[in-house]
Design a protein around this motif. Structure first.
Motif, short mmCIF file in Angstrom:
data_model
loop_
_atom_site.label_atom_id
_atom_site.label_comp_id
_atom_site.label_asym_id
_atom_site.label_seq_id
_atom_site.Cartn_x
_atom_site.Cartn_y
_atom_site.Cartn_z
N GLN A 52 0.84 -1.20 0.00
CA GLN A 52 0.00 0.00 0.00
C GLN A 52 0.87 1.25 0.00
OE1 GLN A 52 -2.43 0.23 3.51
NE2 GLN A 52 -3.29 2.23 3.01
N ARG A 53 0.64 2.14 -0.94
CA ARG A 53 1.33 3.43 -0.94
C ARG A 53 0.59 4.38 -0.01
NH1 ARG A 53 3.56 7.04 -6.05
NH2 ARG A 53 4.22 8.84 -4.80
N LEU A 54 1.32 5.05 0.86
CA LEU A 54 0.72 5.89 1.89
C LEU A 54 0.66 7.34 1.45
CD1 LEU A 54 2.46 4.42 5.08
CD2 LEU A 54 0.38 3.65 3.93
N GLU A 55 -0.41 8.01 1.85
CA GLU A 55 -0.54 9.44 1.63
C GLU A 55 0.21 10.16 2.75
OE1 GLU A 55 -1.89 11.00 -0.92
OE2 GLU A 55 -2.41 9.09 -1.89
N LEU A 56 1.20 10.96 2.38
CA LEU A 56 2.10 11.55 3.36
C LEU A 56 1.70 12.97 3.72
CD1 LEU A 56 5.54 10.33 1.96
CD2 LEU A 56 4.05 9.22 3.64
N GLY A 57 2.16 13.40 4.90
CA GLY A 57 1.99 14.76 5.32
C GLY A 57 3.07 15.65 4.73
N PRO A 58 3.12 16.93 5.10
CA PRO A 58 4.13 17.84 4.57
C PRO A 58 5.51 17.52 5.11
CG PRO A 58 2.84 18.93 6.27
CD PRO A 58 2.18 17.60 6.03
N GLY A 59 6.54 17.82 4.32
CA GLY A 59 7.91 17.63 4.76
C GLY A 59 8.49 16.30 4.30
N ILE A 60 9.72 16.06 4.71
CA ILE A 60 10.46 14.85 4.36
C ILE A 60 10.52 13.95 5.59
CG2 ILE A 60 12.64 13.92 3.53
CD1 ILE A 60 11.14 15.62 1.50
N ILE A 61 10.17 12.69 5.43
CA ILE A 61 10.20 11.76 6.56
C ILE A 61 11.63 11.57 7.04
CG2 ILE A 61 9.74 9.40 7.31
CD1 ILE A 61 7.42 9.29 5.41
N THR A 62 11.85 11.75 8.34
CA THR A 62 13.17 11.56 8.92
C THR A 62 13.29 10.27 9.72
OG1 THR A 62 12.52 12.83 10.89
CG2 THR A 62 13.54 14.05 9.07
N ALA A 63 12.16 9.72 10.20
CA ALA A 63 12.19 8.50 11.00
C ALA A 63 10.80 7.88 11.02
CB ALA A 63 12.66 8.80 12.43
N ALA A 64 10.77 6.59 11.33
CA ALA A 64 9.50 5.87 11.42
C ALA A 64 9.64 4.75 12.43
CB ALA A 64 9.10 5.30 10.06
N THR A 65 8.53 4.40 13.07
CA THR A 65 8.54 3.28 14.00
C THR A 65 7.15 2.67 14.06
OG1 THR A 65 9.21 2.57 16.22
CG2 THR A 65 7.91 4.56 16.09
N PHE A 66 7.11 1.39 14.38
CA PHE A 66 5.85 0.71 14.67
C PHE A 66 5.71 0.57 16.18
CE2 PHE A 66 6.59 -0.75 10.35
CZ PHE A 66 5.31 -0.81 9.79
N THR A 67 4.50 0.76 16.68
CA THR A 67 4.25 0.46 18.08
C THR A 67 4.00 -1.04 18.21
OG1 THR A 67 1.88 0.89 17.85
CG2 THR A 67 3.28 2.73 18.54
N ALA A 68 4.32 -1.57 19.39
CA ALA A 68 4.15 -3.00 19.61
C ALA A 68 2.68 -3.34 19.82
CB ALA A 68 4.98 -3.44 20.83
N LYS A 111 11.12 6.47 18.38
CA LYS A 111 11.36 5.07 18.73
C LYS A 111 10.26 4.58 19.65
CE LYS A 111 15.36 3.98 16.77
NZ LYS A 111 15.58 2.78 15.94
N SER A 112 9.90 3.31 19.51
CA SER A 112 8.87 2.70 20.34
C SER A 112 9.52 1.74 21.34
CB SER A 112 7.88 1.94 19.46
OG SER A 112 6.94 1.23 20.25
N SER A 113 8.97 1.69 22.55
CA SER A 113 9.50 0.79 23.57
C SER A 113 9.03 -0.63 23.31
CB SER A 113 9.05 1.24 24.96
OG SER A 113 7.64 1.16 25.09
N PRO A 114 9.83 -1.64 23.70
CA PRO A 114 9.44 -3.04 23.46
C PRO A 114 8.13 -3.44 24.12
CG PRO A 114 11.78 -2.90 23.95
CD PRO A 114 11.21 -1.54 24.21
N ASP A 115 7.79 -2.83 25.27
CA ASP A 115 6.54 -3.20 25.93
C ASP A 115 5.33 -2.49 25.34
OD1 ASP A 115 6.76 -0.62 26.88
OD2 ASP A 115 6.93 -1.18 29.00
N GLY A 116 5.56 -1.62 24.35
CA GLY A 116 4.47 -0.96 23.65
C GLY A 116 3.84 0.21 24.37
N THR A 117 4.39 0.63 25.52
CA THR A 117 3.74 1.67 26.32
C THR A 117 4.28 3.07 26.05
OG1 THR A 117 5.30 1.40 28.16
CG2 THR A 117 3.33 0.00 28.16
N MET A 118 5.46 3.20 25.43
CA MET A 118 6.10 4.51 25.30
C MET A 118 6.62 4.76 23.89
SD MET A 118 8.33 4.69 28.84
CE MET A 118 8.94 3.00 28.65
#
Length: 336
Positions: A52-68, A111-118
């Protein structure tokens, strides 16, 4: 080790540029890539849904993370001058998620914490730790120089941070304990002292990645140096408490024997995934010495290892992207 899947881009989307970002989800089922022409793609490695191609917000993406899990979101950072963007991942698809009462800070790193809370957000002069889901404030850490690498410990109790001057800080998130060092120098004793078992002594090396080994203070830092615009090299440093036994041999620094265009340490520390100067995808042991090359059709341009160390993503000069399933590498063997 074997090919898990070749990744087919979304209809009407042509992927030609090397991904500037590779990010696996914690469950290894999703892969996010971001390309220089502002193409962002969510790949479903489990093949439940098409890419899936995502619709992006303004600016250039500098980082990404998934939450647990159980809350699985994709969080995209666009730098301190633009708001972060969230997607809820449902059955392999990304759905925009923008509740009015949830505003994460603009950041250069997330960054996302391994326990998914932060979630930890690095801005120009602070690192903000927020609660996942609610966005509630947990802690603000003032920094003198901009953070360029962040990583939560495996128990989510500590946050490691490296800045542009090579200072490494370890922050206890539920207390006031802070350990700091300049990479390449001995760390002074502080309750439980840390000894640098491998460190850089030359200027110009910039930390690019931090991986935690154990609950407290056992960390690895990958540093990068540009010898020319097209010839970077990577080196490994690691620190352990004096009271903790090192479970791998210390050998002479392999710097100078071979340079790498990319190097990603598997979080379980059994191997490095590297792109060599000959554009080969290679697996190396912890000392970046023994290992083997993986035969691919096309020159390898980048690679990334998942948090579980069981997935290896790669891109090639012919536009191919793929994901390999990684077992326990047997170093000293040839072939892939």
């Amino acid at each position: 080790m074997g090919l898990l899947c070749n990744l087919a881009p979304p209809p009407g989307t042509k992927v030609t540029n090397t991904p500037e970002l590779f990010v696996f989800s914690w469950d290894d089922e999703s892969l996010f890539t971001y390309h220089g022409n502002r193409v962002a793609i969510l790949w479903d490695v489990s093949r439940v849904a098409p890419a899936q191609r995502l619709e992006l917000g303004p600016g250039i993406i500098t980082a990404a993370t998934f939450t647990a899990t159980p809350i699985k979101h994709l969080v995209l950072a666009y730098g301190p001058d633009h708001p972060t963007q969230q997607f809820h991942i449902i059955e392999g698809c990304a759905v925009p998620y923008t509740p009015e009462d949830l505003l994460y800070p603009g950041a250069t790193i997330v960054k996302s914490s391994p326990d998914g809370t932060m979630l930890a957000f690095a801005t120009t002069h602070t690192v903000e730790v927020r609660a996942t889901g609610s966005g509630g404030h947990i802690r603000t850490i003032d920094v003198l120089r901009e953070a360029i690498a962040l990583e939560f410990s495996r128990d989510s109790m500590f946050l490691a941070m490296a800045d542009t001057q090579g200072k490494l800080s370890i922050i206890e998130l539920n207390g006031d304990e802070v350990l700091q060092s300049t990479l390449g120098r001995m760390i002074s004793d502080y309750t439980t002292s840390i000894r640098p078992c491998r460190f850089d002594t030359e200027p110009g090396w910039v930390p690019v990645n931090i991986v935690w080994h154990s609950r407290r203070f056992g960390i690895y830092v990958t540093s990068r140096k540009e010898f020319s615009p097209s010839e970077p090299s990577y080196r490994l440093m690691w620190w352990f408490p004096r009271s903790e036994e090192l479970n791998m041999p210390l050998t002479q620094d392999p710097y100078g024997s071979e340079r790498y265009k990319d190097a990603r340490l598997a979080p379980n520390h059994s191997f490095f995934a590297c792109v060599t100067t000959d554009d080969d995808l290679a697996l190396r042991d912890i000392n970046l010495t023994a290992g083997y090359s993986v035969g691919l059709k096309g020159r390898t341009t980048a690679c990334f290892v998942s948090t579980s160390s069981s997935r290896l993503a790669f891109s090639c000069s012919n536009g191919r992207l793929g994901v390999w399933h990684v077992g326990q590498p047997l170093f000293g063997c040839q072939g892939g």
